[in-house]
Design a protein around this motif. Structure first.
Motif: not given
Length: 140
Positions: A3-6, A33-38, A73-78
């Motif tokens: 399941e995607p982390f975001s 940033h998303a990868r290191w956050s995961l 813009d607000e975005v979600e990065v999965t």
């Protein structure tokens, strides 16, 4: 695939180019940033990786731009990992506006580098299982 982390990111004005949209290189920063956050959410720190003598490496990255992003813009990065049988794995990422519009899709082929031997680790998913407090975030 897991399941995607975001993570959420707000496009900052200084990240835009002369056309007023997000500079192409910044998409890679958001993906990283998303990868290191995961990794952090799974209990893996950069210092922890170094102490174990390994580090993630990017071998190939493809970005498919679909809609522009502008300052504010607000975005979600999965971020979702897909594991195979070899030394590499895929990371699938989507950058999506809050209204659901896909702005970009990023696919990366990655590996886990042995920092001493300077070679890819065999079965990287097994190393991630050992290193992570929560391997389920990697789909393991």
């Amino acid at each position: 695939m897991s399941e995607p982390f975001s993570v959420r990111v707000t496009v900052r004005g200084y990240e835009t180019d002369v056309q007023g949209h997000l500079n192409q290189a910044v998409y890679l920063n958001y993906a990283e940033h998303a990868r290191w956050s995961l990794l952090k959410a799974a209990g893996i720190s950069q210092a922890g990786l170094i102490s174990q003598g390994v580090g993630p490496v990017a071998l190939e990255t493809t970005i498919r731009y679909q809609r522009e992003l502008v300052a504010g813009d607000e975005v979600e990065v999965t971020c979702a990992f897909t594991w195979g049988e070899g030394k590499t794995f895929r990371i699938e990422q989507t950058i999506r506006k809050t209204d659901g519009t896909v702005a970009a899709e990023i696919t990366a082929v990655s590996g886990l580098l042995d920092l001493t031997a300077r070679k890819l680790v065999a079965a990287p998913q097994e190393r991630f299982k050992e290193l992570a407090a929560d391997p389920s975030l990697f789909g393991l």
